[in-house]
Design a protein around this motif. Structure first.
Motif, mmCIF file in Angstrom:
data_model
loop_
_atom_site.group_PDB
_atom_site.id
_atom_site.type_symbol
_atom_site.label_atom_id
_atom_site.label_comp_id
_atom_site.label_asym_id
_atom_site.label_seq_id
_atom_site.Cartn_x
_atom_site.Cartn_y
_atom_site.Cartn_z
ATOM 1 N N PRO A 44 0.815 -1.210 0.000
ATOM 2 C CA PRO A 44 0.000 0.000 0.000
ATOM 3 C C PRO A 44 0.856 1.271 0.000
ATOM 4 O O PRO A 44 2.065 1.214 0.172
ATOM 5 N N ASP A 45 0.188 2.397 -0.153
ATOM 6 C CA ASP A 45 0.829 3.706 -0.081
ATOM 7 C C ASP A 45 1.475 3.880 1.295
ATOM 8 O O ASP A 45 1.023 3.327 2.294
ATOM 9 N N GLU A 46 2.532 4.685 1.371
ATOM 10 C CA GLU A 46 3.260 4.879 2.633
ATOM 11 C C GLU A 46 2.414 5.559 3.707
ATOM 12 O O GLU A 46 2.741 5.490 4.900
ATOM 13 N N LYS A 47 1.314 6.198 3.318
ATOM 14 C CA LYS A 47 0.442 6.857 4.286
ATOM 15 C C LYS A 47 -0.561 5.889 4.900
ATOM 16 O O LYS A 47 -1.325 6.267 5.796
ATOM 17 N N PHE A 48 -0.568 4.661 4.440
ATOM 18 C CA PHE A 48 -1.592 3.701 4.855
ATOM 19 C C PHE A 48 -1.642 3.499 6.365
ATOM 20 O O PHE A 48 -2.721 3.494 6.960
ATOM 21 N N ALA A 49 -0.494 3.330 7.006
ATOM 22 C CA ALA A 49 -0.468 3.019 8.442
ATOM 23 C C ALA A 49 -1.173 4.090 9.260
ATOM 24 O O ALA A 49 -1.966 3.783 10.163
ATOM 25 N N ASP A 50 -0.911 5.357 8.972
ATOM 26 C CA ASP A 50 -1.543 6.445 9.721
ATOM 27 C C ASP A 50 -3.034 6.512 9.436
ATOM 28 O O ASP A 50 -3.842 6.728 10.351
ATOM 29 N N LEU A 51 -3.413 6.316 8.184
ATOM 30 C CA LEU A 51 -4.823 6.396 7.815
ATOM 31 C C LEU A 51 -5.631 5.241 8.388
ATOM 32 O O LEU A 51 -6.833 5.378 8.647
ATOM 33 N N ALA A 52 -4.991 4.102 8.614
ATOM 34 C CA ALA A 52 -5.701 2.911 9.078
ATOM 35 C C ALA A 52 -5.935 2.893 10.583
ATOM 36 O O ALA A 52 -6.803 2.157 11.067
ATOM 37 N N GLN A 53 -5.214 3.687 11.350
ATOM 38 C CA GLN A 53 -5.297 3.611 12.808
ATOM 39 C C GLN A 53 -6.677 4.026 13.305
ATOM 40 O O GLN A 53 -7.154 5.124 13.048
ATOM 41 N N GLY A 54 -7.313 3.138 14.033
ATOM 42 C CA GLY A 54 -8.570 3.448 14.707
ATOM 43 C C GLY A 54 -9.817 3.348 13.862
ATOM 44 O O GLY A 54 -10.918 3.467 14.392
ATOM 45 N N VAL A 55 -9.691 3.133 12.535
ATOM 46 C CA VAL A 55 -10.891 3.103 11.700
ATOM 47 C C VAL A 55 -11.571 1.743 11.806
ATOM 48 O O VAL A 55 -10.970 0.754 12.216
ATOM 49 N N CYS A 60 -11.078 -0.202 6.887
ATOM 50 C CA CYS A 60 -9.666 -0.553 6.724
ATOM 51 C C CYS A 60 -9.486 -1.500 5.536
ATOM 52 O O CYS A 60 -8.536 -1.362 4.758
ATOM 53 N N GLY A 61 -10.400 -2.468 5.398
ATOM 54 C CA GLY A 61 -10.330 -3.375 4.256
ATOM 55 C C GLY A 61 -10.462 -2.643 2.938
ATOM 56 O O GLY A 61 -9.725 -2.915 1.974
ATOM 57 N N ARG A 62 -11.385 -1.683 2.894
ATOM 58 C CA ARG A 62 -11.546 -0.876 1.680
ATOM 59 C C ARG A 62 -10.304 -0.038 1.414
ATOM 60 O O ARG A 62 -9.859 0.102 0.264
ATOM 61 N N LEU A 63 -9.743 0.506 2.488
ATOM 62 C CA LEU A 63 -8.547 1.329 2.362
ATOM 63 C C LEU A 63 -7.369 0.509 1.834
ATOM 64 O O LEU A 63 -6.617 0.954 0.955
ATOM 65 N N MET A 64 -7.207 -0.698 2.372
ATOM 66 C CA MET A 64 -6.137 -1.579 1.911
ATOM 67 C C MET A 64 -6.274 -1.869 0.426
ATOM 68 O O MET A 64 -5.305 -1.791 -0.346
ATOM 69 N N ALA A 65 -7.490 -2.205 0.007
ATOM 70 C CA ALA A 65 -7.723 -2.549 -1.394
ATOM 71 C C ALA A 65 -7.502 -1.349 -2.306
ATOM 72 O O ALA A 65 -6.874 -1.465 -3.368
ATOM 73 N N THR A 66 -7.991 -0.194 -1.886
ATOM 74 C CA THR A 66 -7.869 1.011 -2.708
ATOM 75 C C THR A 66 -6.417 1.442 -2.858
ATOM 76 O O THR A 66 -5.946 1.730 -3.968
ATOM 77 N N MET A 67 -5.686 1.464 -1.725
ATOM 78 C CA MET A 67 -4.319 1.960 -1.760
ATOM 79 C C MET A 67 -3.371 0.965 -2.427
ATOM 80 O O MET A 67 -2.274 1.338 -2.865
ATOM 81 N N GLY A 69 -4.347 -0.559 -5.081
ATOM 82 C CA GLY A 69 -4.763 -0.546 -6.475
ATOM 83 C C GLY A 69 -5.686 -1.687 -6.862
ATOM 84 O O GLY A 69 -5.824 -2.001 -8.047
ATOM 85 N N ARG A 70 -6.359 -2.326 -5.871
ATOM 86 C CA ARG A 70 -7.273 -3.439 -6.163
ATOM 87 C C ARG A 70 -8.599 -3.230 -5.440
ATOM 88 O O ARG A 70 -8.971 -4.000 -4.543
ATOM 89 N N PRO A 71 -9.334 -2.163 -5.768
ATOM 90 C CA PRO A 71 -10.556 -1.822 -5.032
ATOM 91 C C PRO A 71 -11.619 -2.914 -5.026
ATOM 92 O O PRO A 71 -12.418 -2.992 -4.087
ATOM 93 N N ARG A 72 -11.645 -3.784 -6.031
ATOM 94 C CA ARG A 72 -12.658 -4.832 -6.077
ATOM 95 C C ARG A 72 -12.428 -5.918 -5.032
ATOM 96 O O ARG A 72 -13.304 -6.759 -4.814
ATOM 97 N N MET A 73 -11.275 -5.917 -4.398
ATOM 98 C CA MET A 73 -10.967 -6.941 -3.395
ATOM 99 C C MET A 73 -11.293 -6.496 -1.976
ATOM 100 O O MET A 73 -10.929 -7.162 -1.001
ATOM 101 N N ALA A 74 -12.005 -5.390 -1.827
ATOM 102 C CA ALA A 74 -12.265 -4.833 -0.499
ATOM 103 C C ALA A 74 -12.947 -5.834 0.432
ATOM 104 O O ALA A 74 -12.528 -5.999 1.595
ATOM 105 N N ALA A 75 -13.984 -6.497 -0.032
ATOM 106 C CA ALA A 75 -14.724 -7.437 0.821
ATOM 107 C C ALA A 75 -13.848 -8.615 1.236
ATOM 108 O O ALA A 75 -13.850 -9.039 2.398
ATOM 109 N N GLU A 76 -13.078 -9.140 0.296
ATOM 110 C CA GLU A 76 -12.200 -10.270 0.603
ATOM 111 C C GLU A 76 -11.131 -9.876 1.616
ATOM 112 O O GLU A 76 -10.842 -10.631 2.567
ATOM 113 N N LEU A 77 -10.535 -8.696 1.438
ATOM 114 C CA LEU A 77 -9.500 -8.253 2.363
ATOM 115 C C LEU A 77 -10.079 -7.973 3.748
ATOM 116 O O LEU A 77 -9.432 -8.245 4.765
ATOM 117 N N THR A 78 -11.293 -7.441 3.789
ATOM 118 C CA THR A 78 -11.942 -7.187 5.075
ATOM 119 C C THR A 78 -12.150 -8.489 5.835
ATOM 120 O O THR A 78 -11.858 -8.576 7.041
#
Length: 230
Positions: A44-55, A60-67, A69-78
């Protein structure tokens, strides 16, 4: 201890965040996120760790997938993230410094609640493993009409279940996401952590490095006892 409150003020109910406040489970979330990313070969993007804290974990799953570059995998990653976190957290619950003693000192003197973005079963099983669940009257998590942090819903609902107005509660939070939630609900909040962001310091009504802070412990010991049925 708090901005805009007299030294004699004391809360009629206290609401704690769970991850990073009561339980040192942020490491479990960090490890779980990394396991899932590694399993899928994602960086993921280097900003991911800060953006993911507490959400919320779904966000977080959507954020991981988006950052990655695989937004369609959001549900699987969650799903992968939550399953991995459950396994890590249940295997080794660790309390944050000062949390057991402070919570025990408050119990019986006023209603205590937990407001978390995690699923109910995860929060309750981890608190049970750490010996803390017995102290809390209510555990509030997102679901139905109750939206996750940073929306105010979990804190507003916790205050309502405790039977007091939000302004008569006190919240304890370690993340900016959670602080925003408590503030939006109208609850004064004490932030916790060694390296608060500028916005966190501005929003919080007080700040301590940990729940072992001597001034906090002494102040909490002076609070009056409340006889509430909530």
């Amino acid at each position: 201890m708090l901005k805009n409150r007299s030294p004699q003020w004391s809360p009629r109910a206290v609401v704690f965040d769970c991850d990073g406040t009561l339980l040192d489970s942020e490491k479990h979330w960090v490890d779980a996120r990394q396991h899932v990313l590694d399993d899928h070969g994602m960086v993921p993007d280097e900003k991911f760790a800060d953006l993911a804290q507490g959400v919320h974990y779904a966000e977080c799953g959507r954020l991981m997938a988006t950052m990655a570059g695989r937004p369609r995998m959001a549900a699987e990653l969650t799903d992968d993230l939550l399953r991995t976190f459950r396994a890590l957290a249940s295997a080794a619950p660790v309390t944050c410094p000062g949390a057991p003693a402070l919570v025990a000192s408050m119990a019986g003197r006023m209603p205590l609640a937990v407001a978390s973005n995690c699923p109910q079963d995860v929060v309750e099983s981890c608190l049970t493993g750490a010996g803390l669940l017995r102290y809390f009257r209510h555990v509030v998590v997102p679901g139905g009409a109750v939206r996750p942090k940073p929306e105010p819903d979990v804190y507003a609902e916790a205050a309502a279940r405790c039977g007091v107005d939000p302004g008569e509660c006190l919240a304890f939070e370690d993340s900016l996401c959670g602080i925003r939630s408590a503030v939006s609900a109208g609850i004064p909040v004490i932030g916790i952590g060694e390296r608060p962001s500028t916005e966190s310091l501005q929003l919080a009504d007080g700040w301590v490095s940990s729940l072992e802070d001597p001034e906090l412990v002494a102040w909490a010991g002076s609070w009056r006892r409340e006889e509430l049925s909530g």
